[in-house]
Design a protein around this motif. Sequence first.
Motif, PDB file in Angstrom:
ATOM      1  N   GLU A  45       0.631  -5.037   4.397  1.00 51.22           N
ATOM      2  CA  GLU A  45      -0.290  -6.166   4.481  1.00 51.22           C
ATOM      3  C   GLU A  45       0.143  -7.304   3.559  1.00 51.22           C
ATOM      4  OE1 GLU A  45      -3.381  -8.690   5.439  1.00 51.22           O
ATOM      5  OE2 GLU A  45      -2.710  -6.879   6.482  1.00 51.22           O
ATOM      6  N   VAL A  46       0.562  -6.969   2.335  1.00 47.33           N
ATOM      7  CA  VAL A  46       0.998  -7.998   1.393  1.00 47.33           C
ATOM      8  C   VAL A  46       2.220  -8.724   1.930  1.00 47.33           C
ATOM      9  CG1 VAL A  46       2.019  -8.383  -0.885  1.00 47.33           C
ATOM     10  CG2 VAL A  46      -0.004  -6.939  -0.662  1.00 47.33           C
ATOM     11  N   HIS A  47       3.139  -7.992   2.540  1.00 43.91           N
ATOM     12  CA  HIS A  47       4.344  -8.631   3.103  1.00 43.91           C
ATOM     13  C   HIS A  47       3.957  -9.664   4.156  1.00 43.91           C
ATOM     14  CE1 HIS A  47       8.460  -9.133   4.483  1.00 43.91           C
ATOM     15  NE2 HIS A  47       8.030  -8.927   5.725  1.00 43.91           N
ATOM     16  N   GLU A  48       3.021  -9.303   5.057  1.00 41.78           N
ATOM     17  CA  GLU A  48       2.575 -10.257   6.084  1.00 41.78           C
ATOM     18  C   GLU A  48       1.927 -11.478   5.450  1.00 41.78           C
ATOM     19  OE1 GLU A  48       0.079  -8.430   8.972  1.00 41.78           O
ATOM     20  OE2 GLU A  48       1.559  -6.902   9.548  1.00 41.78           O
ATOM     21  N   GLN A  49       1.080 -11.245   4.436  1.00 33.51           N
ATOM     22  CA  GLN A  49       0.421 -12.370   3.777  1.00 33.51           C
ATOM     23  C   GLN A  49       1.415 -13.251   3.028  1.00 33.51           C
ATOM     24  OE1 GLN A  49      -2.988 -11.286   1.408  1.00 33.51           O
ATOM     25  NE2 GLN A  49      -3.869  -9.973   2.994  1.00 33.51           N
ATOM     26  N   GLN A  50       2.401 -12.634   2.396  1.00 35.80           N
ATOM     27  CA  GLN A  50       3.403 -13.415   1.670  1.00 35.80           C
ATOM     28  C   GLN A  50       4.232 -14.273   2.624  1.00 35.80           C
ATOM     29  OE1 GLN A  50       2.799 -13.741  -1.460  1.00 35.80           O
ATOM     30  NE2 GLN A  50       4.185 -12.401  -2.573  1.00 35.80           N
ATOM     31  N   GLU A  51       4.493 -13.738   3.805  1.00 38.20           N
ATOM     32  CA  GLU A  51       5.196 -14.528   4.828  1.00 38.20           C
ATOM     33  C   GLU A  51       4.365 -15.750   5.203  1.00 38.20           C
ATOM     34  OE1 GLU A  51       8.289 -13.992   6.579  1.00 38.20           O
ATOM     35  OE2 GLU A  51       8.620 -12.829   4.749  1.00 38.20           O
ATOM     36  N   SER A  92      -3.519   9.445   2.392  1.00 40.95           N
ATOM     37  CA  SER A  92      -2.993   9.855   1.097  1.00 40.95           C
ATOM     38  C   SER A  92      -2.743   8.625   0.246  1.00 40.95           C
ATOM     39  CB  SER A  92      -1.687  10.628   1.280  1.00 40.95           C
ATOM     40  OG  SER A  92      -0.660   9.753   1.717  1.00 40.95           O
ATOM     41  N   PRO A  93      -2.629   8.784  -1.083  1.00 43.59           N
ATOM     42  CA  PRO A  93      -2.306   7.623  -1.932  1.00 43.59           C
ATOM     43  C   PRO A  93      -1.023   6.924  -1.484  1.00 43.59           C
ATOM     44  CG  PRO A  93      -2.972   9.492  -3.277  1.00 43.59           C
ATOM     45  CD  PRO A  93      -2.865  10.001  -1.877  1.00 43.59           C
ATOM     46  N   LYS A  94      -0.037   7.694  -1.083  1.00 41.94           N
ATOM     47  CA  LYS A  94       1.232   7.096  -0.653  1.00 41.94           C
ATOM     48  C   LYS A  94       1.061   6.285   0.627  1.00 41.94           C
ATOM     49  CE  LYS A  94       6.145   8.246  -0.248  1.00 41.94           C
ATOM     50  NZ  LYS A  94       6.510   7.381  -1.388  1.00 41.94           N
ATOM     51  N   GLU A  95       0.223   6.803   1.557  1.00 41.37           N
ATOM     52  CA  GLU A  95      -0.032   6.067   2.797  1.00 41.37           C
ATOM     53  C   GLU A  95      -0.779   4.770   2.519  1.00 41.37           C
ATOM     54  OE1 GLU A  95      -0.330   9.747   6.029  1.00 41.37           O
ATOM     55  OE2 GLU A  95      -2.085   9.161   4.848  1.00 41.37           O
ATOM     56  N   ILE A  96      -1.763   4.817   1.614  1.00 38.35           N
ATOM     57  CA  ILE A  96      -2.484   3.592   1.245  1.00 38.35           C
ATOM     58  C   ILE A  96      -1.521   2.591   0.629  1.00 38.35           C
ATOM     59  CG2 ILE A  96      -4.174   2.637  -0.373  1.00 38.35           C
ATOM     60  CD1 ILE A  96      -5.512   3.867   1.984  1.00 38.35           C
ATOM     61  N   LEU A  97      -0.629   3.083  -0.214  1.00 37.48           N
ATOM     62  CA  LEU A  97       0.354   2.210  -0.854  1.00 37.48           C
ATOM     63  C   LEU A  97       1.237   1.539   0.195  1.00 37.48           C
ATOM     64  CD1 LEU A  97       0.803   1.581  -3.854  1.00 37.48           C
ATOM     65  CD2 LEU A  97       2.646   3.267  -3.862  1.00 37.48           C
ATOM     66  N   GLU A  98       1.633   2.289   1.193  1.00 40.37           N
ATOM     67  CA  GLU A  98       2.461   1.726   2.264  1.00 40.37           C
ATOM     68  C   GLU A  98       1.695   0.665   3.044  1.00 40.37           C
ATOM     69  OE1 GLU A  98       3.553   5.169   4.471  1.00 40.37           O
ATOM     70  OE2 GLU A  98       5.134   5.799   3.057  1.00 40.37           O
ATOM     71  N   GLN A  99       0.418   0.930   3.316  1.00 40.62           N
ATOM     72  CA  GLN A  99      -0.404  -0.059   4.027  1.00 40.62           C
ATOM     73  C   GLN A  99      -0.572  -1.324   3.198  1.00 40.62           C
ATOM     74  OE1 GLN A  99      -4.075   1.567   5.960  1.00 40.62           O
ATOM     75  NE2 GLN A  99      -3.241   3.557   5.369  1.00 40.62           N
ATOM     76  N   SER A 155       0.053   5.463 -10.066  1.00 39.33           N
ATOM     77  CA  SER A 155      -0.060   6.551 -11.034  1.00 39.33           C
ATOM     78  C   SER A 155      -0.530   7.833 -10.352  1.00 39.33           C
ATOM     79  CB  SER A 155      -1.015   6.170 -12.166  1.00 39.33           C
ATOM     80  OG  SER A 155      -2.340   6.043 -11.693  1.00 39.33           O
ATOM     81  N   ILE A 156      -1.413   7.695  -9.336  1.00 39.52           N
ATOM     82  CA  ILE A 156      -1.863   8.867  -8.581  1.00 39.52           C
ATOM     83  C   ILE A 156      -0.706   9.460  -7.784  1.00 39.52           C
ATOM     84  CG2 ILE A 156      -3.418   9.678  -6.749  1.00 39.52           C
ATOM     85  CD1 ILE A 156      -5.386   7.509  -7.618  1.00 39.52           C
ATOM     86  N   VAL A 157       0.100   8.583  -7.192  1.00 39.27           N
ATOM     87  CA  VAL A 157       1.273   9.040  -6.445  1.00 39.27           C
ATOM     88  C   VAL A 157       2.231   9.783  -7.368  1.00 39.27           C
ATOM     89  CG1 VAL A 157       3.331   8.297  -5.172  1.00 39.27           C
ATOM     90  CG2 VAL A 157       1.113   7.218  -4.710  1.00 39.27           C
ATOM     91  N   ASP A 158       2.439   9.235  -8.557  1.00 33.69           N
ATOM     92  CA  ASP A 158       3.377   9.846  -9.507  1.00 33.69           C
ATOM     93  C   ASP A 158       2.879  11.191 -10.013  1.00 33.69           C
ATOM     94  OD1 ASP A 158       5.015   7.665  -9.201  1.00 33.69           O
ATOM     95  OD2 ASP A 158       4.329   6.631 -11.010  1.00 33.69           O
ATOM     96  N   ILE A 159       1.540  11.291 -10.226  1.00 38.40           N
ATOM     97  CA  ILE A 159       0.972  12.559 -10.689  1.00 38.40           C
ATOM     98  C   ILE A 159       1.121  13.635  -9.618  1.00 38.40           C
ATOM     99  CG2 ILE A 159      -1.165  13.731 -11.333  1.00 38.40           C
ATOM    100  CD1 ILE A 159      -2.089  11.079 -12.589  1.00 38.40           C
ATOM    101  N   ASP A 160       0.833  13.249  -8.360  1.00 36.21           N
ATOM    102  CA  ASP A 160       1.019  14.126  -7.203  1.00 36.21           C
ATOM    103  C   ASP A 160       0.334  15.479  -7.394  1.00 36.21           C
ATOM    104  OD1 ASP A 160       1.852  14.681  -4.652  1.00 36.21           O
ATOM    105  OD2 ASP A 160       3.760  15.576  -5.297  1.00 36.21           O
TER     106      ASP A 160
END
Length: 689
Positions: free
Chosen positions: A90-96, A79-86, A59-64
């Motif tokens: 991380e979730v992708h690695e854990q899901q693997e 930035s919020p977008k960078e945190i989202l990417e991180q 929602s923070i990313v969308d508000i911008d």
Amino acid sequence: MEEIDKYYDRELSWLSFNKRVLMEAADENVPLYERVKFLAIYSSNLDEFFRVRVASIRSIVDIDKKKINKKFNKKYNSSPKEILEQIHEEVHEQQEEFGRIKREVIIPELKKEGVIFYRDEPIIEAHNAPAAHYFKSKILSYMQPVILTRPNSQTPYLNNKELYFAIILKNEHGEIEYAHLNIPTNELPRFVELPKTDGYYYYIAIDDIIRENLDFLFPNYKVLGAYSVKLNRDADLNIDDEYSGNLVKKIRKQIEKRNLGVPSRFLYDSDMPKELLQFLKDKFELDDDDVVAGGKYHNMHDLFQLPNPLKPKLENEPLETIRKHQLENSKSIFSAIDQGDVMLHFPYQSYDYVLRLFNEAALDPDVTEIKATFYRIAANSFISNALISAANNGKKVTVFVEIKARFDEKNNLIWAEKMEQAGITIIYSIPGLKVHAKVALITKKNKEGESVNYGYFSTGNFNEKTAEIYADEALLSKNESLTNELNNVFSYLKSQEEIPEFKELLVAQFNITDRFKSLVDQEIENVQAGKKGHIILKLNNLQDHIMIDKLYEASQAGVKVELIVRAICCIRAGVPGLSENITVRRIVDRYLEHSRCFYFYNNGNDLLYQGSADWMKRNLYRRIEVVFPILDPLLKSEIMKLLDIQLKDNVKACLLDSNLNNVRINDHQPKVHAQVDFHRWLEKKETSV
């Protein structure tokens, strides 16, 4: 060191905790079905994380807005977008890792034990008929196939957390079409037992039964592929203005909208062809940031439902509930408290003692009044029923019900209405604040006809169900200094007019942060005077930068700071020049560590507190919390023994390094398994009474 480097990101620190949960699923020393449960816990945790925390960042990313982004950047150096990417990385690695554990470890080990869990394989001939029968007799009544590529076809609504198939079909003209199909896991068990064959127990997910029968659902098509998808939606209740209007009405309205929230994660089978994924993105109006690749199966929290036909084999040996002789040998709970303070440790000791307390209060003719705070009420609440009985017996009963407790709003409202109908005075949420305190006050006439207050102070909710798996403590006391101040808490909750003063209790909104800071400062002063300084904190979450800075200050002064933090932890331990005297442990085991403890050496005059407050911004500044002192020397020694055992745990504890990696403890010391060893110690203590 730059200030921004001092704090670990809240969301990434939580992911570090969930990774610790995943470590239990991979631990070969954990019984097999307990490891299955940890897979389920991991999946359930991750679902809520996306529904709440990721949705918030999205929602923070969308508000911008520049102002919001600047504040976010200052706080996290990203930035919020960078945190989202991180987060997604991380979730992708854990899901693997999740998929690897399930595929390469859990399923093969189940087979070795004689349990075959169908996964990615055709079912054997002996099971075709029973699987088809289950499909046609049970599953078929819930099937709602939709051809998405038909002209003017209506786009189906994707319900929050529910499972669907996206299906590729070839029609009789050789043209490719796409279909949508629900997987009715809300209506039927996720796993179905098939006939035992060749000495093996067989289980299959209804997803796979449906896959085997897709031709029946699409008779005029050739089925080319079926790929599971699910959508997480923003689950936060958005109350525009808590300070005006009818809060109960607003929350009730928002509960109805919870499953209509904006997307926070569209999870899809990573084997899905790109063309189908693009079609779904267009059809359901999804952004690139919405879509996350996953495995063939979603909603793995359903693994809680996987039956164990060999039970109790492959599960933890139960820890027998320990009797509290101080209560067992007393005529009533009240007469036991008359003899001295009582400490209860859940679930090592039965929560039935708390039920007894309220049942006795409801029936005791000398009890005149009961007050309590409810944050998360059990669906079938014995305590609420006891309070209703108390009201029916003519006692004055007042209950504060927090109707903003996330995901428990609806249940709390239901019980509040039931209690109100019985004549109980219900106080609903305070605008702008949540009441997270776990306390009760019972007023009773003594033999002289004088009113005596009995206080119940706890680290855990009045919830019989969660008390079975949450490790919490509760203090029962008639200490006047404590009960008088507790009465002041209830007076404030009722009117919010007079600002009470607290000397013994630490209460958020009034004195909690100042008292905690002064207690840390005292340790710093003692070390600077050449004396010993020692702090032990046990918390669920540690996030508030003000309190973290105070701990850094203590470490730099030479105070020994030992932290036991279960989940969110934004402090960086062991950093030279900043936090070399700070250690952080994380314990994940059969029970969820939920109690909060605060110990200060105080030049040998130990101070020990427990309570409901974590060191989070929300707890310290946006809630009413009650932290209480442990004054009785014997009870203090019990809690100190618990902390000592947990600080020596080298079986289930991990040390967190400066980057919050979970590091197993290999100290070559005798094995200390905190939850098992504390149970053993407490059992020995009670049997020696």
